[in-house]
Design an enzyme around this catalytic site. Structure first.
Site, PDB file in Angstrom:
ATOM      1  N   LYS A 110       1.283  -0.822  -0.357  1.00 29.02           N
ATOM      2  CA  LYS A 110      -0.113  -0.228   0.057  1.00 29.02           C
ATOM      3  C   LYS A 110       0.989   1.366   0.073  1.00 29.02           C
ATOM      4  CE  LYS A 110      -4.417   0.760   0.162  1.00 29.02           C
ATOM      5  NZ  LYS A 110      -5.250  -0.287  -0.784  1.00 29.02           N
TER       6      LYS A 110
ATOM      7  N   ASP B 135      -6.957   4.307  -4.928  1.00 25.06           N
ATOM      8  CA  ASP B 135      -7.844   3.957  -3.302  1.00 25.06           C
ATOM      9  C   ASP B 135      -8.229   5.325  -2.642  1.00 25.06           C
ATOM     10  OD1 ASP B 135      -8.268   1.752  -0.469  1.00 25.06           O
ATOM     11  OD2 ASP B 135      -7.564   3.743   0.103  1.00 25.06           O
TER      12      ASP B 135
HETATM   13  P1  NDP Z   1     -13.045   7.820  -2.299  1.00 30.67           P
HETATM   14  O1  NDP Z   1     -12.139   8.781  -2.352  1.00 30.67           O
HETATM   15  O2  NDP Z   1     -13.881   7.637  -3.498  1.00 30.67           O
HETATM   16  O3  NDP Z   1     -14.513   8.324  -1.161  1.00 30.67           O
HETATM   17  C1  NDP Z   1     -14.644   8.241  -0.555  1.00 30.67           C
HETATM   18  C2  NDP Z   1     -15.226   8.074   0.745  1.00 30.67           C
HETATM   19  O4  NDP Z   1     -15.090   8.041   1.750  1.00 30.67           O
HETATM   20  C3  NDP Z   1     -15.962   9.683   0.430  1.00 30.67           C
HETATM   21  O5  NDP Z   1     -17.323   9.915   0.747  1.00 30.67           O
HETATM   22  C4  NDP Z   1     -15.259   9.912   1.401  1.00 30.67           C
HETATM   23  O6  NDP Z   1     -15.805  11.910   1.870  1.00 30.67           O
HETATM   24  C5  NDP Z   1     -15.229   9.321   2.828  1.00 30.67           C
HETATM   25  N1  NDP Z   1     -14.266   9.016   3.435  1.00 30.67           N
HETATM   26  C6  NDP Z   1     -13.012   9.045   3.371  1.00 30.67           C
HETATM   27  N2  NDP Z   1     -12.488   9.376   4.705  1.00 30.67           N
HETATM   28  C7  NDP Z   1     -13.281   9.776   5.995  1.00 30.67           C
HETATM   29  C8  NDP Z   1     -13.188  10.006   7.089  1.00 30.67           C
HETATM   30  N3  NDP Z   1     -11.328  10.442   7.143  1.00 30.67           N
HETATM   31  N4  NDP Z   1     -14.419  10.350   7.917  1.00 30.67           N
HETATM   32  C9  NDP Z   1     -15.658  10.665   6.671  1.00 30.67           C
HETATM   33  N5  NDP Z   1     -15.356  10.011   5.213  1.00 30.67           N
HETATM   34  C10 NDP Z   1     -14.600   9.537   4.761  1.00 30.67           C
HETATM   35  O7  NDP Z   1     -12.636   6.150  -1.965  1.00 30.67           O
HETATM   36  P2  NDP Z   1     -12.891   5.019  -1.949  1.00 30.67           P
HETATM   37  O8  NDP Z   1     -14.541   4.907  -2.093  1.00 30.67           O
HETATM   38  O9  NDP Z   1     -12.249   3.951  -3.543  1.00 30.67           O
HETATM   39  O10 NDP Z   1     -12.547   4.015  -0.883  1.00 30.67           O
HETATM   40  C11 NDP Z   1     -13.665   3.661   0.362  1.00 30.67           C
HETATM   41  C12 NDP Z   1     -13.276   2.951   1.107  1.00 30.67           C
HETATM   42  O11 NDP Z   1     -12.855   1.769   0.481  1.00 30.67           O
HETATM   43  C13 NDP Z   1     -11.736   2.772   1.572  1.00 30.67           C
HETATM   44  O12 NDP Z   1     -11.686   2.208   2.744  1.00 30.67           O
HETATM   45  C14 NDP Z   1     -10.978   2.301   0.429  1.00 30.67           C
HETATM   46  O13 NDP Z   1      -8.998   1.278   1.564  1.00 30.67           O
HETATM   47  C15 NDP Z   1     -11.552   0.835   0.670  1.00 30.67           C
HETATM   48  N6  NDP Z   1     -10.982   0.050  -0.906  1.00 30.67           N
HETATM   49  C16 NDP Z   1     -11.071   0.800  -2.418  1.00 30.67           C
HETATM   50  C17 NDP Z   1     -11.466  -0.228  -3.174  1.00 30.67           C
HETATM   51  C18 NDP Z   1     -10.803   0.672  -4.342  1.00 30.67           C
HETATM   52  O14 NDP Z   1     -10.594  -0.245  -5.481  1.00 30.67           O
HETATM   53  N7  NDP Z   1     -11.066   1.566  -4.277  1.00 30.67           N
HETATM   54  C19 NDP Z   1     -10.804  -1.613  -3.332  1.00 30.67           C
HETATM   55  C20 NDP Z   1     -11.056  -2.149  -1.718  1.00 30.67           C
HETATM   56  C21 NDP Z   1     -11.626  -1.358  -0.937  1.00 30.67           C
HETATM   57  P3  NDP Z   1     -14.602  12.811   1.488  1.00 30.67           P
HETATM   58  O15 NDP Z   1     -15.455  12.954  -0.053  1.00 30.67           O
HETATM   59  O16 NDP Z   1     -15.884  14.103   2.358  1.00 30.67           O
HETATM   60  O17 NDP Z   1     -13.580  12.871   1.768  1.00 30.67           O
HETATM   61  O1  2IT Z   2      -7.859  -1.364  -0.546  1.00 34.06           O
HETATM   62  C1  2IT Z   2      -7.610  -1.915  -1.831  1.00 34.06           C
HETATM   63  O2  2IT Z   2      -7.935  -3.395  -1.837  1.00 34.06           O
HETATM   64  C2  2IT Z   2      -7.377  -1.439  -3.139  1.00 34.06           C
HETATM   65  N1  2IT Z   2      -7.713   0.150  -2.973  1.00 34.06           N
HETATM   66  C3  2IT Z   2      -7.456  -1.128  -4.447  1.00 34.06           C
HETATM   67  C4  2IT Z   2      -5.757  -1.957  -4.971  1.00 34.06           C
HETATM   68  C5  2IT Z   2      -5.739  -2.700  -6.162  1.00 34.06           C
HETATM   69  O3  2IT Z   2      -4.481  -2.982  -6.421  1.00 34.06           O
HETATM   70  O4  2IT Z   2      -6.992  -2.823  -7.150  1.00 34.06           O
END
Ligand code: NDP
Ligand code: 2IT
Length: 454
Positions: free
Chosen positions: A135, A175
């Protein structure tokens, strides 16, 4: 000793590993939490796999193979110079090249990147694809920055990161705060510095320059595919369910879309400013327009939809629902949140985010008999589809959306089966946490045993 985690719940062989790790990095609370949660389920391996202890597998697997921290200087549109800190933690490469996302968020520090990298090892193992765990990211706040500022930041970040990554070495992706726009700027700078179109160096690329269909949708869709299997195993489905999704980013949007396709009504989404309740069901096209195209807030969504109300106060977990899908960030679902969900009759919590549920809250869910899926199993669809993107890049090809989505679906069904079968094998039927941790861990540990002391 960490005061927060009760090591008396661990067998002596594992508590000593944990205590040494805490003593070495006493301030890394998120990392401690992720390791503790995994160790808590590995007790049977102390007797069943004595070679793990003899070969110090528990000690080795909890120490990253390599950690890189670097300066990221950049100038804003006014010419003012800023300095951020960049990270890449290459945790384990026993199963394949390091693989995992990049997070740009002001809260990013070494503890958060280590917890995410540690989780990624076992998640990637569960996908069945040949990927190690890593990461990275930076304590950079993308909010309110212009495209030009984002580009200069990404270029500066990649100028250092490029010497540590490569299609057979380490393959970053998105992420929090890193989506298609950022991957584009990062890829452009890598290609320029290396004078080489190594498509497989990053995943989440644009569809015309090496990206995979369904990668954008993959984490949210995969989460719902996994949750659908859990409901099926209990003789029910998403049809007619009330669903609450926290967050409104990449994972939340596509979880909402798929849950509604399967007949559920998603009645709430959120961001860090508050949450929206929309009893008519979230209008996904409007949400995409607000969040993806205009980079707005959920309050903007509510302003444009008569059935929706925005609240800056209170908690999204107070909204009654059958299914809760936390899709924002770590520790966003605390004990009080779970108590409210249980009071309102929740049947299932499946994690889209990484480690969103606090340890006390998980204990509460388990003792109440609520179905609970840990993120390393239920959100593995994103990285699984990244693995499919790597396969397409190696073959210099691109599969259609339906084919890629079908492979994603098959992988999520497979992870679900593997979790349940492993839980059965270890005498904890129906325990998705133990099943995911044991299945993910054993595969990596056996590869480390086979590959010798490195
Ligand atoms: P984005 O940046 O697209 O969206 C994040 C969302 O979460 C936003 O709505 C944001 O709100 C909110 N958020 C982030 N930090 C905080 C906080 N500290 N308190 C409250 N709300 C918060 O990210 P993703 O959708 O890609 O990721 C979301 C989660 O999923 C993370 O935990 C990530 O690690 C996990 N994940 C993502 C993957 C991927 O492929 N993208 C794969 C697997 C897991 P705001 O805009 O107000 O900050
Ligand atoms: O938390 C996760 O699994 C991710 N943010 C996606 C990682 C990836 O390499 O697609």
């Amino acid at each position: 000793m960490s005061e927060k985690f009760d090591t008396s719940r661990l067998p002596r062989e594992l508590s000593s590993v944990f205590e040494e790790l805490v003593a070495r990095d006493p301030h890394q609370l998120e990392f401690h939490q992720a390791v503790y949660e995994v160790l808590m389920t590995l007790t049977p391996l102390v007797t069943r796999k004595p070679e793990y202890q003899d070969l110090a597998i528990f000690e080795r697997i909890t120490e990253p193979e390599r950690q890189v921290m670097f300066r990221v200087p950049w100038s804003d549109d006014q010419g003012q110079i800023h300095v951020n800190r960049g990270f890449r933690v290459q945790f384990n490469s026993a199963l394949g090249p390091y693989k995992g996302g990049l997070r740009f968020h002001p809260s990013v520090n070494l503890s958060i990147i280590k917890f995410l990298g540690f989780e990624q090892i076992f998640k990637n193992s569960l996908t069945g694809l040949p990927m190690g765990g890593a990461k990275g990211g930076a304590n950079f706040n993308p909010k309110g920055k212009s495209d030009a500022e984002i580009m200069r930041f990404c270029q500066s970040f990649m100028t250092e990161l490029q010497r540590h990554i490569g299609p057979d070495t380490d393959v970053p992706a998105g992420d929090i705060g890193v989506g298609g726009r950022e991957i584009g700027y990062l890829f452009g700078q890598y290609r320029r510095l290396r004078n080489s179109f190594d498509a497989g160096v990053l995943t989440g690329k644009g569809l015309t320059w090496g990206g995979s269909f369904a990668r954008t949708e993959a984490t949210g869709y995969g989460l719902v595919y996994f949750a659908e299997e859990m409901l099926r195993a209990r003789g029910t489905s998403f049809d007619g369910k009330r669903v609450v999704v926290s967050g409104s980013g990449n994972v939340a949007i596509y979880a909402t879309e798929k849950a509604q396709e399967l007949g559920a009504t998603v009645v709430a989404v959120s961001d860090s400013s508050g949450f929206v309740v929309d009893e008519a069901g979230i209008d996904v096209e409007l949400l995409k327009d607000v969040k993806e195209r205009r980079r707005g807030r959920v309050s903007d969504y509510a302003n444009q939809r008569s059935s929706a109300r925005f609240s800056a106060e209170g908690s999204i977990w107070e909204v009654p629902c059958d299914v809760a899908l936390p899709c924002a960030t770590q520790n966003e679902l605390p004990l009080e949140g779970v108590q409210a969900l249980i009071r309102n009759g929740v049947q299932m919590v499946a994690e889209g985010a990484n480690m969103p549920t606090t340890p006390e809250a998980i204990d509460e869910l388990r003792s109440a008999g609520v179905l609970y899926a840990p993120g390393k199993a239920s959100n593995a669809g994103g990285v699984a589809t990244s693995g499919l993107e790597m396969q397409q890049n190696s073959g210099r090809t691109q599969w259609p959306f339906e084919e890629t989505d079908a492979k994603l679906h098959q992988i999520m069904v497979g992870i679900h089966e593997n979790c349940l079968a492993t839980a059965d094998e270890y005498g904890v039927p129906g325990d998705y946490v133990a099943g995911a941790n044991l299945a993910g861990f054993i595969k990596v540990a056996d590869a480390m045993v086979a590959q010798g002391l490195i």
